[in-house]
Design an enzyme around this catalytic site. Structure first.
Site, PDB file in Angstrom:
ATOM      1  N   ASP A 387       0.846  -1.187   0.000  1.00 12.13           N
ATOM      2  CA  ASP A 387       0.000   0.000   0.000  1.00 12.13           C
ATOM      3  C   ASP A 387       0.886   1.244   0.000  1.00 12.13           C
ATOM      4  OD1 ASP A 387      -2.412  -1.337   0.054  1.00 12.13           O
ATOM      5  OD2 ASP A 387      -2.491  -1.424   2.230  1.00 12.13           O
ATOM      6  N   ASP A 693      -9.502  -6.037   2.354  1.00 14.98           N
ATOM      7  CA  ASP A 693      -8.191  -6.562   1.972  1.00 14.98           C
ATOM      8  C   ASP A 693      -7.985  -7.990   2.461  1.00 14.98           C
ATOM      9  OD1 ASP A 693      -7.233  -4.341   0.605  1.00 14.98           O
ATOM     10  OD2 ASP A 693      -6.530  -3.374   2.436  1.00 14.98           O
TER      11      ASP A 693
END
Length: 1098
Positions: A387, A693
């Site tokens: 990320d 996620d």
């Protein structure tokens, strides 16, 4: 509309206490009654207590402001824990040391040794002849050795369990949000008490039982308790009860805590469930290897036993029971000891020690390991999908510029510069359309962000304008109708608020996404004007301009609905209606790249790991940040999520090796990326922080959840939690993972070398002359060095930076590499050569070590042997007795052959005689000489055995130094004194060896060696170092390597197929970087990169 409850001053108890005892102290309800109502979800009893308001009053809690943690009326936190329990469970008691010791003693090979030791001790003490020779001491020594080996093993297990227990205690500690004294606070779940008002949000793990007081689309997954896969909608009209151990999948809300710890549903049903930690893949692989080696050792042990037994039977012309202890029993003990040495139980132990040690150290490096296997798997990672926000950047967001009310500002304007009405709406949007809050840390003199950092940046902007977001929230809390949290699909979040005679939806989100839903804009005069196509293009260009400088762009807007609409369905606002929005502003939020990230990314690239950025941000922002980090190279490609997910696989696979940035991605995109990379043989580590996620984290080889920004759902799905959300911590996890794998290899090549040498030496000696070069206790000492001490020394070596200059071992890397086989075979050959030279060569070539035969010994006695070839008569005076002229005891022929006949009465006293003085005298002399010869033979053999034993140990000591390097590194001493455990263990083993040779000779059956013999033993051991060095040098030397190293590799020489026409046609969506490339960009697979000379250099 979310349910709301009013505060009341006194509880309405009704008759609820009829089922329980009277409340104690200030409480209006007791533990038994409250627990019973919660456990059975008793709606009637809840109503009798006055409903939510009555229970809150009985617990001295305000539904809006929460409890008072320092109340002076006896309702403080400690009083609540005393009355209703603490939010923790009884700790599972650690395994007792003596139980662990007893478990080690139950090892089958040790049991066989103990049985043999018992028999040896009993026979050695009970049989007079054996007792005179102190034969019982060998049995006692074996007992001591068994206890020492088992104690060391038990200590290692005990220490390992303690470390795991400390680390696992951290698994269940999470941060939760509560309201106390009107303040939103973040506290550990263990500090939650009955009466707390807990804030629930998407992704939260619920850690106590409660009753919802306010909900906004709250949906909870209760599969962990009920087994039902369908999530449950919560609320007064649906299901108000919330259970610990469940997770929030959607929406938000508040709940009143009514049961904690063992009184909660989770505590009642799951507290006694104890889960054993399963073996990691490496432990399973080593377990299989240990079993295979053990089987080989068993075969060798059986062969040695029967060879020795058969030779003993032949020599004794039968099976004399009187010699059982010195024959079959001794052979059995030796065979069992061979098996003990051969079975490398230290292999799984080494993995466990290394994992426990690494987990402890990784915690200090902000890596909390939740799944043991992740330690070793992380070392083989070939791809990291990271990320952006908080991982690559600091996650300290600040609004630095923006487009406010039709005008671009290079810095955030003062509130007075904006139209009054528009400014007020901006502040309300920032304050109400947010679940984040700011905490002032007086001690550190800074503001701590709690919750979404983007929302925090807006709160800071409002605070800088002199606005109190908390007051605004309190003022409008009752008018809040619905909250629509941020979702990765919508890329926006909204809140619906009642405003006078209408409903206003405040919206914020990704600038280009919100703009696509906007039809009007507030201009500089504060008026809403339509957004024309020309104006829309201008606004999008503004977004691109800000994003291209690395700013995150956020658009704030609103829309209105009638307060009452008879044509509106009852469930109209169950989903957000984010259309016909009026834009207020576009803000540019700066989130600087962490200073350490570019170096960390470069380190990964040198280590053969491809780093990819996967972010939900605008592609221009993502590319700018990726270049700053060094992720996006000149040949790299950046894709947007919608384009990526719609690409056919035949187009995607050729592009994937060059894909370095995936922007505007959804969790599904991340999941597809991980799946596809795994198909190419990559070992994938992926970071995640959101609830959505979780699938990607589960699918990856190693899931990395963010400890600060991550939801509890993400953490539960992850293998490792990055406590500081920092990419450099991920690199440290890779380093520790490689260290685990390397340390196991170190121990493996060390132990296999000893195993091979011990088995070869024992086998060859048994079948050639029926002897055992190393006795039982010596072999047990070797076993202790191999298994426990060496495992401790080699498995705890700290990682070195050079580990990150090597290629990853990948998914299919064999446990024993070709470098290791070279080390094992040459080391074993070197040791066997010298040990056999000592065992066979010294007795035949050096008179000092010659083992005298009986004839040799008797020939040295004057007159005892007859030499008829040199003398016509054998009747010679010999002290006080004469040898018989017809039947001499010892006769040596001219060919030097020797014949010994034990004296008999007939030979010395005449036919049919039963004895005479001369026979008695000769027999006594003969028996004494035979005893002396056996003692001399035993001493000579012990001299050789002592030399073999001492040399063998010193070979292992320097072999341990060589084992510190598993590839062709020449300097085996590098970092030696940084590994304190290693050199301390090494020095201790050396010290114990000296003590054994000088002070424990009687127990270990070793003789004192001369200074020259000590020097030879140590020099032979020391010779292991140059032998290993030369082996590495000779085998690795290649005259053509210099020419090959000069070969250049053009970018793209990795076998990457050319882009198809369809891929080229997508040039609008595919962006290339403009930074210098650190690795060959055309990597199709890990193996392809590793074959490149340039990759070799890196």
């Amino acid at each position: 509309m979310g349910s709301q409850e009013r505060d009341v001053e006194a509880p309405v108890l009704g008759s609820a206490h009829k089922s329980g005892g009277q409340p104690a102290g200030p409480w209006g309800v007791d533990l038994e009654t409250l627990s019973s109502i919660s456990e059975h979800k008793n709606v009637d009893a809840w109503a009798e207590l006055g409903g939510t308001e009555g229970v809150a009053a009985a617990l001295h809690t305000s539904l809006s402001d929460g409890l008072d943690p320092a109340a002076a009326d006896g309702t403080d936190l400690e009083a609540r824990r005393a009355a209703f329990g603490a939010n923790n469970f009884k700790a599972i008691p650690p395994k007792n040391f003596f139980r662990l010791w007893f478990g080690n003693l139950q090892d089958p090979t040790l049991i066989m040794l103990m049985v043999a030791a018992l028999v040896s001790t009993v026979l050695g003490a009970a049989v007079p002849a054996e007792r005179e020779q102190n034969a019982w001491t060998e049995g006692v020594a074996i007992w001591v050795a068994v206890f020492v080996v088992s104690l060391v093993g038990a200590f290692n297990d005990w220490n390992k369990d303690r470390q795991f227990q400390k680390l696992n205690e951290q698994k269940d500690i999470i941060s939760v949000k509560v309201i106390r004294r009107g303040q939103e606070l973040t506290i550990p779940n263990t500090e939650v008490v009955v009466g707390d008002i807990m804030l629930l949000d998407t992704g939260d793990k619920i850690i106590a039982d409660g009753y919802t007081t306010e909900v906004h689309g709250l949906i909870v997954d209760e599969a962990s308790l009920t087994g039902e896969s369908d999530p449950v909608k919560k609320g007064p009209q649906d299901e108000p009860w919330v259970r610990s151990g469940t997770q929030v999948t959607e929406g938000s809300g508040r709940m009143l805590v009514v049961a904690v710890g063992e009184q909660s549903e989770w505590g009642r049903t799951m507290a006694l469930v104890v889960g054993e930690v399963g073996d990691t893949p490496l432990q399973e692989k080593l377990g299989w290897l240990a079993t295979a080696i053990g089987k080989l050792g068993f075969i060798v042990a059986v062969i040695c036993f029967f060879v020795l037994l058969i030779r003993w039977i032949i020599q004794n012309k039968g099976f004399p029971l009187s010699k059982f202890a010195e024959g079959p029993l001794e052979f059995f003990i030796f065979a069992v000891t061979i098996l003990v040495v051969a079975v490398p139980e230290g292999l799984p132990l080494a993995v466990t020690i290394s994992l426990a040690y690494s987990m402890k150290k990784m915690m200090k490096d902000n890596n909390f390991v939740r799944v043991l296997a992740a330690c070793e798997t992380m070392g083989g990672a070939t791809a990291i999908c990271s990320d952006k926000t908080g991982t690559l950047t600091e996650n300290r967001m600040t609004v630095v510029k923006g487009y406010f009310c039709g005008k671009m500002y290079a810095a955030v304007p003062e509130l007075s510069e904006l139209p009054a009405a528009a400014g007020a709406e901006l502040v309300l949007n920032a304050a109400l359309n947010s679940k984040a809050f700011l905490v002032e840390d007086v001690a550190k003199g800074r503001t701590e962000f709690v919750g979404n950092r983007t929302e925090c940046a807006l709160l800071v902007m409002a605070r800088n304008w002199g606005q109190d977001y908390k007051a605004l929230r309190d003022l409008h809390h009752a008018q809040t109708v619905e909250v629509y949290g941020f979702s990765s699909e919508r890329k926006m979040a909204s809140v619906l608020v009642r405003r006078n005679d209408k409903l206003r939806l405040y919206n914020k989100g990704a600038a280009e996404m919100v703009l696509s839903h906007c039809t009007a804009m507030v201009d500089a005069a504060g008026q809403a004007v339509p957004i024309t196509e020309l104006l829309r293009e201008e606004l999008l260009a503004t977004v691109t301009s800000m994003a291209s400088t690395g700013l995150r762009t956020l658009c704030l807007a609103y829309t209105d609905f009638p307060l009452n609409d008879p044509f509106r369905p009852a469930d109209f606002f169950s989903k957000p209606h984010e259309e016909n929005l009026t834009m207020l502003c576009i803000v540019g939020i700066k989130d600087p790249v962490r200073k350490e990230v570019p170096d960390a990314v470069a380190t990964c690239q040198r280590a053969g790991i491809t780093v990819r950025m996967v972010t939900g941000d605008n592609i221009h922002t993502a590319k700018h940040i990726a270049r700053e980090c060094g992720i996006l190279t000149e040949e790299g490609i950046a894709l947007e999520g919608p384009v990526f997910r719609n690409m056919p696989e035949e187009e995607l696979l050729p592009l994937l090796p060059k894909l370095q940035v995936l922007a505007r991605s959804s969790p599904k995109d991340k999941y597809i990326l991980v799946q596809t990379l795994k198909k190419l043989g990559e070992v994938v580590a992926v970071t995640g922080d959101g609830t959505n996620d979780a699938p990607a984290l589960k699918e990856s080889d190693v899931g990395l959840a963010m400890g600060i920004a991550g939801t509890e759902v993400a953490k539960e799905a992850a293998d490792i939690v990055i406590m500081d959300d920092n990419f450099s911590s991920i690199v440290k996890a890779v380093l520790w993972g490689r260290s685990v794998f390397t340390n196991i290899r170190k121990f493996l090549q060390f132990q296999l070398t000893i195993n091979l040498v011990a088995l070869i030496v024992a086998f060859v000696a048994a079948i050639t002359n029926g002897e055992t070069p190393l006795n039982v206790l010596q072999l047990l000492w070797v076993n202790l060095i191999m298994d426990s001490l060496a495992a401790l020394a080699l498995a705890t070596e700290s990682p070195t930076p050079d580990l990150l200059t090597k290629k990853p071992h990948g998914r299919d890397e064999p446990l024993i590499s070709k470098h290791m086989w070279k080390f094992i075979i040459t080391g074993a050959f070197y040791q066997c050569f010298w040990l056999f030279l000592i065992f066979y060569g010294m007795p035949s070539q050096l008179s000092a070590f010659k083992v005298p035969s009986q004839c040799d010994y008797l020939e040295a006695v004057p007159g005892y042997c007859c030499y008829p070839a040199n003398s016509p008569s054998c009747i010679q005076p010999a002290g006080n007795w004469l040898a018989n002229e017809t039947v001499p005891v010892c006769t040596v022929s001219a060919t030097e052959t020797c014949k010994i006949v034990a004296p008999t009465p007939e030979a010395f006293c005449g036919a049919n005689s039963t004895g005479c003085d001369r026979y008695t005298q000769v027999l006594d002399q003969y028996n004494q000489l035979e005893d002396d010869w056996k003692a001399a033979e035993e001493t000579a053999k012990e001299d050789i055995s002592s030399m073999v034993f001492n040399t063998f140990i010193w070979c292992q000591m320097f072999n341990m130094l060589n084992a510190r390097k598993v590839e062709d590194e020449y300097n085996v001493f590098a970092g030696l004194f940084n590994s304190h455990i290693f050199w301390v263990v090494w020095v201790l083993i050396c010290g114990f060896q000296v003590i054994i040779m000088f002070f424990l000779g009687g127990i270990f059956k070793v003789e004192h060696l001369s200074g020259m013999e000590w020097l030879i033993s140590i020099l032979i051991g020391l010779g292991h170092l140059p032998c290993c060095f030369l082996t590495k040098f000779v085998v690795s030397f290649d005259p053509l390597s210099l020419r090959r190293r000069g070969t250049s590799v053009a970018p793209g020489d990795g076998g990457t197929p050319p882009l198809g026409s369809r891929a080229v046609s997508r040039s609008v969506s595919i962006s290339r970087g403009h930074a210098s490339s650190r690795l060959p960009s055309g990597r199709v697979s890990v193996r392809a990169v590793h074959a490149l000379p340039l990759a070799r250099k890196l």
